[in-house]
Scaffold this motif. Sequence first.
Motif, mmCIF file in Angstrom:
data_model
loop_
_atom_site.group_PDB
_atom_site.id
_atom_site.type_symbol
_atom_site.label_atom_id
_atom_site.label_comp_id
_atom_site.label_asym_id
_atom_site.label_seq_id
_atom_site.Cartn_x
_atom_site.Cartn_y
_atom_site.Cartn_z
ATOM 1 N N ASP A 1 -0.069 6.606 -3.155
ATOM 2 C CA ASP A 1 -1.227 6.460 -4.218
ATOM 3 C C ASP A 1 -2.524 7.442 -3.999
ATOM 4 O OD1 ASP A 1 -0.385 3.730 -4.241
ATOM 5 O OD2 ASP A 1 -1.420 2.991 -2.430
ATOM 6 N N ILE A 2 -2.310 8.505 -3.137
ATOM 7 C CA ILE A 2 -3.005 9.649 -3.354
ATOM 8 C C ILE A 2 -2.740 10.841 -2.760
ATOM 9 C CG2 ILE A 2 -5.319 10.388 -2.139
ATOM 10 C CD1 ILE A 2 -5.836 7.455 -1.426
ATOM 11 N N MET B 1 0.906 -1.187 0.054
ATOM 12 C CA MET B 1 -0.068 -0.068 0.133
ATOM 13 C C MET B 1 0.846 1.170 -0.165
ATOM 14 S SD MET B 1 -3.255 0.984 2.451
ATOM 15 C CE MET B 1 -2.891 -0.469 3.360
ATOM 16 N N GLY B 2 0.591 2.137 -0.820
ATOM 17 C CA GLY B 2 1.427 3.314 -1.018
ATOM 18 C C GLY B 2 0.931 4.364 0.075
ATOM 19 N N ARG B 3 1.757 5.534 0.169
ATOM 20 C CA ARG B 3 1.334 6.500 0.982
ATOM 21 C C ARG B 3 0.535 7.545 0.507
ATOM 22 N NH1 ARG B 3 6.084 6.848 4.732
ATOM 23 N NH2 ARG B 3 7.694 5.536 4.080
ATOM 24 N N ILE B 4 -0.004 8.349 1.509
ATOM 25 C CA ILE B 4 -0.863 9.433 0.972
ATOM 26 C C ILE B 4 -0.220 10.778 1.402
ATOM 27 C CG2 ILE B 4 -3.162 10.864 1.581
ATOM 28 C CD1 ILE B 4 -4.617 7.949 2.585
ATOM 29 N N SER C 1 6.300 5.283 -2.838
ATOM 30 C CA SER C 1 5.389 5.017 -3.303
ATOM 31 C C SER C 1 4.049 5.810 -2.679
ATOM 32 C CB SER C 1 4.900 3.277 -3.209
ATOM 33 O OG SER C 1 3.320 3.179 -4.060
ATOM 34 N N GLU D 1 3.375 3.861 5.762
ATOM 35 C CA GLU D 1 2.820 2.939 4.611
ATOM 36 C C GLU D 1 1.570 2.399 4.993
ATOM 37 O OE1 GLU D 1 6.694 1.340 4.968
ATOM 38 O OE2 GLU D 1 7.521 2.352 3.262
ATOM 39 N N ARG E 1 -0.781 3.927 6.329
ATOM 40 C CA ARG E 1 -1.715 5.005 6.305
ATOM 41 C C ARG E 1 -2.512 5.212 7.832
ATOM 42 N NH1 ARG E 1 -4.939 4.226 0.618
ATOM 43 N NH2 ARG E 1 -3.313 4.157 -0.741
ATOM 44 N N GLU F 1 -1.562 8.958 -12.899
ATOM 45 C CA GLU F 1 -2.016 7.624 -12.306
ATOM 46 C C GLU F 1 -2.289 7.837 -10.850
ATOM 47 O OE1 GLU F 1 2.297 8.306 -11.515
ATOM 48 O OE2 GLU F 1 1.085 8.312 -13.236
ATOM 49 N N ILE F 2 -2.009 9.044 -10.082
ATOM 50 C CA ILE F 2 -2.226 9.481 -8.684
ATOM 51 C C ILE F 2 -3.710 10.197 -8.626
ATOM 52 C CG2 ILE F 2 -1.439 10.271 -6.548
ATOM 53 C CD1 ILE F 2 1.434 9.470 -7.667
#
Length: 136
Positions: free
Chosen positions: A51-52, A1-4, A49, A21, A23, A85-86
């Motif tokens: 994600d948002i 899972m990626g970070r915000i 990484s 990581e 969240r 992509e984000i």
Amino acid sequence: MGRILSLDFGAKRTGVAVTDELRIIASGLKTVPTSALFDFLTDYLKKESVDIFVVGEPRQMDNTPSESEKLIKPFLENLKKLFPEIPIHRQDERFTSKMAFQTMLDSGLGKKKRQNKALIDEISATIILQDYLKNS
């Protein structure tokens, strides 16, 4: 899972905060000169990484957009082009600067450190991210 990753966008400086990581925890990362923000993000995303993106949404008390939204819109368009992509989420940022200053007072920071606008921007980005995590 990626970070915000959250941004408290400003004309001169932008505060940046990020989650761990999992969240769970929002932490201030740094304050970046806005003119160097895309270079910073490009470099950061090569290492981490994400994600948002969460970008503060300045609003008036009557819930209408504030004047600074005019500066943010072109930034958001460029952010979408550079990192398509984000996904980008917006988070109400009313009172974050005041809350950041109060946080500095409550933590016992001296007057000189409380005048550090870059630190206020970083704390504001953290508050924006904490609010986003609470509401999502």
